[in-house]
Enzyme design. Sequence first.
Site, PDB file in Angstrom:
ATOM      1  N   ASN A   1      -9.725  23.854  14.025  1.00  0.00           N
ATOM      2  CA  ASN A   1      -8.966  25.066  14.405  1.00  0.00           C
ATOM      3  C   ASN A   1      -8.474  25.861  13.200  1.00  0.00           C
ATOM      4  OD1 ASN A   1      -7.117  23.046  13.832  1.00  0.00           O
ATOM      5  ND2 ASN A   1      -5.647  23.722  15.360  1.00  0.00           N
TER       6      ASN A   1
ATOM      7  N   GLY B   1      -5.321  16.407  13.622  1.00  0.00           N
ATOM      8  CA  GLY B   1      -6.191  16.424  14.799  1.00  0.00           C
ATOM      9  C   GLY B   1      -5.425  15.950  16.012  1.00  0.00           C
ATOM     10  N   SER B   2      -6.146  15.417  16.970  1.00  0.00           N
ATOM     11  CA  SER B   2      -5.514  15.046  18.237  1.00  0.00           C
ATOM     12  C   SER B   2      -4.745  13.734  18.107  1.00  0.00           C
ATOM     13  CB  SER B   2      -6.588  14.911  19.311  1.00  0.00           C
ATOM     14  OG  SER B   2      -7.476  13.867  18.958  1.00  0.00           O
TER      15      SER B   2
ATOM     16  N   GLY C   1      -5.618  10.253  16.146  1.00  0.00           N
ATOM     17  CA  GLY C   1      -4.590   9.791  15.209  1.00  0.00           C
ATOM     18  C   GLY C   1      -4.266   8.322  15.423  1.00  0.00           C
TER      19      GLY C   1
ATOM     20  N   GLU D   1      -0.952  14.463  11.349  1.00  0.00           N
ATOM     21  CA  GLU D   1      -0.424  15.682  11.963  1.00  0.00           C
ATOM     22  C   GLU D   1      -1.176  15.885  13.256  1.00  0.00           C
ATOM     23  OE1 GLU D   1       1.535  17.747   8.292  1.00  0.00           O
ATOM     24  OE2 GLU D   1      -0.050  18.887   9.257  1.00  0.00           O
TER      25      GLU D   1
ATOM     26  N   CYS E   1      -1.982  23.893  16.715  1.00  0.00           N
ATOM     27  CA  CYS E   1      -1.099  22.764  17.052  1.00  0.00           C
ATOM     28  C   CYS E   1       0.301  23.264  17.323  1.00  0.00           C
ATOM     29  CB  CYS E   1      -1.105  21.746  15.922  1.00  0.00           C
ATOM     30  SG  CYS E   1      -0.621  22.437  14.366  1.00  0.00           S
TER      31      CYS E   1
HETATM   32  P1  NAP Z   1      -9.950  15.593  16.898  1.00  0.00           P
HETATM   33  O1  NAP Z   1     -10.981  15.470  17.930  1.00  0.00           O
HETATM   34  O2  NAP Z   1      -8.903  14.558  16.804  1.00  0.00           O
HETATM   35  O3  NAP Z   1     -10.740  15.703  15.520  1.00  0.00           O
HETATM   36  C1  NAP Z   1     -10.116  15.882  14.289  1.00  0.00           C
HETATM   37  C2  NAP Z   1     -10.963  15.281  13.195  1.00  0.00           C
HETATM   38  O4  NAP Z   1     -11.039  13.865  13.360  1.00  0.00           O
HETATM   39  C3  NAP Z   1     -12.401  15.781  13.195  1.00  0.00           C
HETATM   40  O5  NAP Z   1     -12.846  15.892  11.876  1.00  0.00           O
HETATM   41  C4  NAP Z   1     -13.108  14.664  13.931  1.00  0.00           C
HETATM   42  O6  NAP Z   1     -14.480  14.613  13.663  1.00  0.00           O
HETATM   43  C5  NAP Z   1     -12.392  13.459  13.378  1.00  0.00           C
HETATM   44  N1  NAP Z   1     -12.539  12.229  14.172  1.00  0.00           N
HETATM   45  C6  NAP Z   1     -12.866  12.103  15.468  1.00  0.00           C
HETATM   46  N2  NAP Z   1     -12.903  10.788  15.821  1.00  0.00           N
HETATM   47  C7  NAP Z   1     -12.594  10.085  14.715  1.00  0.00           C
HETATM   48  C8  NAP Z   1     -12.458   8.687  14.430  1.00  0.00           C
HETATM   49  N3  NAP Z   1     -12.668   7.737  15.352  1.00  0.00           N
HETATM   50  N4  NAP Z   1     -12.109   8.304  13.185  1.00  0.00           N
HETATM   51  C9  NAP Z   1     -11.884   9.222  12.229  1.00  0.00           C
HETATM   52  N5  NAP Z   1     -12.014  10.559  12.431  1.00  0.00           N
HETATM   53  C10 NAP Z   1     -12.344  10.992  13.661  1.00  0.00           C
HETATM   54  O7  NAP Z   1      -9.181  16.950  16.995  1.00  0.00           O
HETATM   55  P2  NAP Z   1      -9.827  18.391  17.171  1.00  0.00           P
HETATM   56  O8  NAP Z   1     -10.244  18.511  18.591  1.00  0.00           O
HETATM   57  O9  NAP Z   1     -10.797  18.642  16.109  1.00  0.00           O
HETATM   58  O10 NAP Z   1      -8.561  19.314  16.861  1.00  0.00           O
HETATM   59  C11 NAP Z   1      -7.629  19.656  17.831  1.00  0.00           C
HETATM   60  C12 NAP Z   1      -6.395  18.794  17.729  1.00  0.00           C
HETATM   61  O11 NAP Z   1      -5.804  18.881  16.442  1.00  0.00           O
HETATM   62  C13 NAP Z   1      -5.294  19.228  18.664  1.00  0.00           C
HETATM   63  O12 NAP Z   1      -4.763  18.108  19.327  1.00  0.00           O
HETATM   64  C14 NAP Z   1      -4.249  19.842  17.762  1.00  0.00           C
HETATM   65  O13 NAP Z   1      -2.950  19.844  18.233  1.00  0.00           O
HETATM   66  C15 NAP Z   1      -4.401  19.046  16.545  1.00  0.00           C
HETATM   67  N6  NAP Z   1      -3.892  19.760  15.379  1.00  0.00           N
HETATM   68  C16 NAP Z   1      -2.694  19.385  14.839  1.00  0.00           C
HETATM   69  C17 NAP Z   1      -2.172  20.051  13.755  1.00  0.00           C
HETATM   70  C18 NAP Z   1      -0.872  19.636  13.138  1.00  0.00           C
HETATM   71  O14 NAP Z   1      -0.629  20.003  12.012  1.00  0.00           O
HETATM   72  N7  NAP Z   1      -0.019  18.891  13.816  1.00  0.00           N
HETATM   73  C19 NAP Z   1      -2.868  21.111  13.206  1.00  0.00           C
HETATM   74  C20 NAP Z   1      -4.091  21.497  13.773  1.00  0.00           C
HETATM   75  C21 NAP Z   1      -4.581  20.794  14.865  1.00  0.00           C
HETATM   76  P3  NAP Z   1     -15.543  15.401  14.620  1.00  0.00           P
HETATM   77  O15 NAP Z   1     -15.258  16.832  14.466  1.00  0.00           O
HETATM   78  O16 NAP Z   1     -16.837  15.000  14.064  1.00  0.00           O
HETATM   79  O17 NAP Z   1     -15.301  14.897  16.011  1.00  0.00           O
END
Ligand code: NAP
Length: 481
Positions: free
Chosen positions: A151, A227-228, A232, A249, A283
Site C-alpha cells: 500500500n 502488513g496484516s 505479523g 506495524e 493502515c
Molecule cells: P500482508 O499480506 O501481511 O503482506 C505484507 C508483506 O508480508 C508482504 O511482503 C507479504 O508478501 C509478506 N508475507 C506474507 N506472508 C508472509 C509470511 N508467512 N512470512 C513472511 N512474510 C510474509 O499485508 P498486505 O496485504 O500486503 O498489506 C495490507 C496490510 O498491511 C493491512 O492489514 C494494513 O493495515 C497493514 N499495514 C500496516 C501499516 C502500519 O504501519 N501499521 C502500514 C501499512 C499497511 P507477499 O506480498 O508476497 O504476500
Amino acid sequence: MERYGNYIDGNWQAPISGQYAPNINPADPGEILGMFPESCHADVDEAIQAAVKAGPSWRQTPSPERGRLLLKFADLLDQHADALGEILTREQGKILKESVGEVQRAAVEARFMAGEASRLAGETLPSERRGVWIQIIREPLGVVGAITPWNFPVVTPVRKIAPALASGNTVVFKPASDTPWTAVYLMELLIEAGLPPGVVNLVIGSGSVVGQRLAESPLVNGITFTGSSATGRRIYTAVAQHLGRVQLELGGKNAAMVTDYPDLEGAAKEIVAAAFAASGQRCTAISRVIVSRAEAPRLTDEIVELVRQIKVGNGLSRDATMGPLINKERLMTVEEFVGNAKNSGARLLAGGKRLTELGNGFFYAPTVLDGVKPDSMLAKEETFGPVLPIVTVDSMEEAINVCNDTPYGLAASVFTEDIDKAMQAAGAIRAGMIHINHGTASEAHVPFGGVKASGQGAFSIGGTAKDFYMTDKVVYLEIKS
Ligand code: NAP
Ligand code: MG
C-alpha cells in the site's frame, strides 16, 4: 517483456529459482508491467550471507558518513519524485498526486534518519567504585530483514532501510509481490547514492517462501515488518524460535469520534480525506465514524456530499481523485464486507458496488453506510478499502467504549470543542496515535506505531526507531592509578 532481477552483494542477478511472475497494473489488469523474480530459499540464503559479510565494514563506517549516503539518497528521491511516482501509480493504482507525495514524504523521512546517524549517543553512568567509568554503548542490531506491504511501496521500505543504515545494520529487503517495481527503483537510487555491496540486498518473491525464510533464519537478528496482523503473528512466531527481535506495524480499525463539534463541515472534510486516500488502503485510514445522535444527521449529509464528489479512475488521469484497489482478492473482500453489512441491517448511502463501467480495473465506488451495528464485521474488522461505516452513540463514554471494542489499536481521531472530553478520550482510547480535531495524518519526524493487534516493538519514524535497530552494550572501565 522486461525481466527484472534480485540485487545481491552488489549485483543484479537472475533468481536461482529461474521463476518469474508478471506484475500487473490494477487500473488495467491486461497491462503487464514486467516479469519479476519468484525467488526460492537459495536466493534468500545468498542475500543473508551477503548481508552478514558486509556487516563488519559497514558498522565500522563512521556514522555521519553513513548519514551522508542517506542525505544523497533523500536528494535523489526528491529528484526522481515524478518518475518514481508514475511507476508507483502504474503498479499500485493510487493517484499520481498521492504517489509523488509519498516519494517526497520518503525523502523527508530519509533526511531525518541521516541526521539520526550523528545522534546515536549512549550514556555514561557513575560507578559504586572509585576510578571506574561505566558506559552504555549502542551497537547496530546486525542483519535486519525488512518485509513490506504494497500500500505504501516507497515510504514503507525507506522507513525501514534508512534507520537500519543510519544505525549501522545491513539489510535483506523483501517487498510485497504486488509492488516489486518501485522496490527495484529504490535500489537503483540507493546504489547511485553510493551503497556498498551487500549492505542492502533485494530479494523479490512470495511471503510464504522468501518472507518466511527470512523470519526463520537465525542469521537475521531482527525483522521489521509492516502488513496484516495475521502475517505479523506468523512472523513473530518464527522469529521467536531463534530469539530475534521484531518491529511489527500491523492493521487498524481507526475511528473518528465526533461530539460537541460545531464545524461538522470541517470534520467531514478531514474524515473523508483520511478515509478514502489510497482507496482506503492505508493502515491509518479512518474506517469508522462514531458520532453523537444529535450531530449524526448533519455530519452524515456532509460526508455523503463529499463522497459523491470523489472521481474514481486510472490514477494517471488528471481528473481522477481515487484509483482502483490493489487486486481482485481485495475487491472481493470489500464486496463481502459491504454485503455482510447490508444483510445485518445497515443502510447504503453512497457507492456499494464495483465500477465495471471503468473497464477491467479493480475499481470500487467510495461507499458510506449508516445504521451499522457496533458489533458487526464492518464496525470491528479492518476493511482496507473505500468503505466508511457510521455508528451513532449517546455519549462520549459510549463512543470510547465502541472505539476500544476492536482487536486493533493503531490511530484515532477525536473531533470536539469540549477540552475535557478531548482529554478524556485521549486518555481512554487504546491506540498508538490520537489526533484531536484533525484526520489521522502522521508526520515525518514523529514516532509511529500501534498497540494491541496493531503493533509490537519499538515505534518507527523519529527518535524511537533506533530502539529497534540498536542494542545496548555496557562497558566497565577501571583506571589504575
Ligand atoms: P500482508 O499480506 O501481511 O503482506 C505484507 C508483506 O508480508 C508482504 O511482503 C507479504 O508478501 C509478506 N508475507 C506474507 N506472508 C508472509 C509470511 N508467512 N512470512 C513472511 N512474510 C510474509 O499485508 P498486505 O496485504 O500486503 O498489506 C495490507 C496490510 O498491511 C493491512 O492489514 C494494513 O493495515 C497493514 N499495514 C500496516 C501499516 C502500519 O504501519 N501499521 C502500514 C501499512 C499497511 P507477499 O506480498 O508476497 O504476500
Ligand atoms: Mg501490480
